[in-house]
Design an enzyme around this catalytic site. Structure first.
Site, PDB file in Angstrom:
ATOM      1  N   ASP A 164       1.007  -1.256   0.174  1.00 34.02           N
ATOM      2  CA  ASP A 164       0.094   0.127  -0.117  1.00 34.02           C
ATOM      3  C   ASP A 164       0.762   1.065   0.169  1.00 34.02           C
ATOM      4  O   ASP A 164       0.670   2.176  -0.757  1.00 34.02           O
ATOM      5  CB  ASP A 164      -0.872  -0.133   1.219  1.00 34.02           C
ATOM      6  CG  ASP A 164      -0.390  -0.535   2.502  1.00 34.02           C
ATOM      7  OD1 ASP A 164       0.745  -0.850   2.551  1.00 34.02           O
ATOM      8  OD2 ASP A 164      -1.059  -0.462   3.547  1.00 34.02           O
ATOM      9  N   TYR A 165       1.915   1.322   0.988  1.00 37.55           N
ATOM     10  CA  TYR A 165       2.654   2.349   1.134  1.00 37.55           C
ATOM     11  C   TYR A 165       3.608   2.634  -0.345  1.00 37.55           C
ATOM     12  O   TYR A 165       3.561   3.854  -0.775  1.00 37.55           O
ATOM     13  CB  TYR A 165       3.622   2.117   2.066  1.00 37.55           C
ATOM     14  CG  TYR A 165       4.899   3.186   2.288  1.00 37.55           C
ATOM     15  CD1 TYR A 165       4.805   4.422   2.737  1.00 37.55           C
ATOM     16  CD2 TYR A 165       5.965   2.927   1.904  1.00 37.55           C
ATOM     17  CE1 TYR A 165       5.741   5.217   3.127  1.00 37.55           C
ATOM     18  CE2 TYR A 165       7.439   3.821   1.996  1.00 37.55           C
ATOM     19  CZ  TYR A 165       6.869   4.981   2.498  1.00 37.55           C
ATOM     20  OH  TYR A 165       8.010   5.765   2.687  1.00 37.55           O
ATOM     21  N   THR A 166       4.076   1.619  -0.911  1.00 34.27           N
ATOM     22  CA  THR A 166       4.912   1.771  -1.994  1.00 34.27           C
ATOM     23  C   THR A 166       4.046   2.062  -3.170  1.00 34.27           C
ATOM     24  O   THR A 166       4.585   2.833  -3.917  1.00 34.27           O
ATOM     25  CB  THR A 166       5.735   0.368  -2.361  1.00 34.27           C
ATOM     26  OG1 THR A 166       6.465  -0.030  -1.173  1.00 34.27           O
ATOM     27  CG2 THR A 166       6.469   0.526  -3.490  1.00 34.27           C
ATOM     28  N   ALA A 168       1.406   3.857  -3.272  1.00 33.66           N
ATOM     29  CA  ALA A 168       0.930   5.418  -2.996  1.00 33.66           C
ATOM     30  C   ALA A 168       2.232   6.400  -3.487  1.00 33.66           C
ATOM     31  O   ALA A 168       1.971   7.369  -4.039  1.00 33.66           O
ATOM     32  CB  ALA A 168       0.501   5.544  -1.878  1.00 33.66           C
ATOM     33  N   LYS A 169       3.416   5.949  -3.018  1.00 35.06           N
ATOM     34  CA  LYS A 169       4.554   6.716  -3.270  1.00 35.06           C
ATOM     35  C   LYS A 169       4.884   6.557  -4.756  1.00 35.06           C
ATOM     36  O   LYS A 169       5.358   7.650  -5.300  1.00 35.06           O
ATOM     37  CB  LYS A 169       5.713   6.079  -2.411  1.00 35.06           C
ATOM     38  CG  LYS A 169       5.500   6.432  -0.793  1.00 35.06           C
ATOM     39  CD  LYS A 169       5.768   7.980  -0.563  1.00 35.06           C
ATOM     40  CE  LYS A 169       5.778   8.366   0.900  1.00 35.06           C
ATOM     41  NZ  LYS A 169       5.746   9.638   1.061  1.00 35.06           N
TER      42      LYS A 169
END
Length: 259
Positions: A164-166, A168-169
Site C-alpha cells: 500500500d505504501y509503495t 502510493a509513493k
C-alpha cells in the site's frame, strides 16, 4: 508575469507537512537552520509541534491541518501568509498516514485490501494535491515555487511487502513528474527525494535491529541514512543551486539503490 528562477532559502516560507516528529522535525530544523521561515504542519502531535516551533520563535509557526482536507489546508495557507506577511513559497510533502515499517506486521498479497491502498493514497497523493493547489496562487503571484515530495526507494527495490505504501509513493512520483511539466512555465519546480529505511524515526522504530544491520552492510557507506542526513538533501531542491532541476527523483539511501 516575470518568472523568478530562484530565491535564497532565507527568503522562503517553507511548509513541512507532518513536521512535528521524526523526519518532519529534521526537515523543520534543516530549513530553519538555514534561515527560512517554517510552517510546521501537524495533525495529532500538538505538543511536539509547539515545542519544535519554540526552538525557532522568530522563524516557525505550528498549524494544525489534515492534509486530506482541502478546506483545512487552504485555511492553513491563509494563516501562514498572515503570520509571515508572505505566501508559502516552498512545500515539502512529508505527511504520512499511520504506518509502521515492520514487514512482519504488514499485509501480504493474500490479506491486502483495497482499504489499505486507499488509506495510503488518500494521505500521500491527495495530501500532495491539496497542498499544491493551495500553494499555486502565491507561487504564481511571485513567479517562484518549490514543491518537494518525499518518496521511497522501495518502488525500485521492493524487498519488503509494503504494498500500500509503495504503490502510493509510486503514484506520487508520477504526480511529481506531470506537475513539473505543468508548472515549470510558472517558475515552479517539482522534485522528489526518495529514502530507504531511516535510522530512526517513529515509523521505523518497530523495525528489527537485524534489518538495520543488513541494510548497513549492503550500502557503499556501510551505514543506514539518518533523518537529518536525508533532510539535508531537501535543502538542495529549495536552493538556487537546483534552479534548473525539476521532475527528478533523488535517491538518498547511502547508495543502496542506483538510479
Amino acid at each position: 508575469m516575470s518568472v523568478q528562477i530562484s530565491k535564497e532559502i532565507t527568503e522562503q516560507v517553507v511548509l513541512i507537512t507532518g513536521g512535528a516528529r521524526g523526519l518532519g522535525a529534521c526537515l523543520v530544523r534543516a530549513f530553519a537552520g538555514q534561515g527560512a521561515k517554517v510552517v510546521i504542519n501537524y495533525l495529532n502531535s500538538e505538543a511536539a509541534a509547539f515545542a519544535l516551533a519554540a526552538e525557532f520563535p522568530e522563524q516557525a509557526i505550528a498549524i494544525r491541518a489534515d492534509v486530506c482536507d482541502a478546506q483545512a489546508v487552504a485555511a492553513m495557507f491563509a494563516q501562514a501568509a498572515k503570520h509571515f506577511e508572505a505566501p508559502i513559497s516552498t512545500v515539502v510533502n512529508n505527511a504520512l498516514p499511520n504506518f509502521q515499517f515492520n514487514g512482519d506486521a504488514r499485509p501480504h498479497a493474500d490479506t491486502l485490501t483495497w482499504e489499505h491502498l486507499q488509506h495510503q493514497m488518500e494521505g500521500i497523493v491527495r495530501g500532495a494535491l491539496n497542498t499544491t493547489q493551495a500553494a499555486l496562487p502565491g507561487m504564481e503571484q511571485s513567479g517562484f515555487g518549490r514543491i518537494i515530495n518525499i518518496g521511497t526507494n522501495l518502488f525500485q527495490n521492493p524487498v519488503v511487502p509494503y504494498h500500500d505504501y509503495t504503490a502510493a509513493k509510486a503514484a506520487l512520483l508520477s504526480f511529481t513528474r506531470t506537475l513539473s511539466h505543468d508548472l515549470g512555465p510558472k517558475g515552479v519546480t517539482v522534485n522528489m527525494i526518495s529514502g530507504g529505511l531511516l535510522r530512526t524515526t517513529d515509523a521505523s522504530a518497530a523495525t528489527p535491529e537485524a534489518v538495520f544491520d543488513l541494510i548497513a552492510q549492503s550500502t557503499p557507506l556501510r551505514r543506514v541514512t539518518s533523518p537529518a542526513e536525508f533532510a539535508d538533501a531537501a535543502l538542495f531542491f529549495a536552493s538556487p543551486w537546483s534552479r534548473a532541476v525539476t521532475g527528478q527523483n533523488l535517491v538518498v539511501d547511502g547508495g543502496l539503490v542506483k538510479n
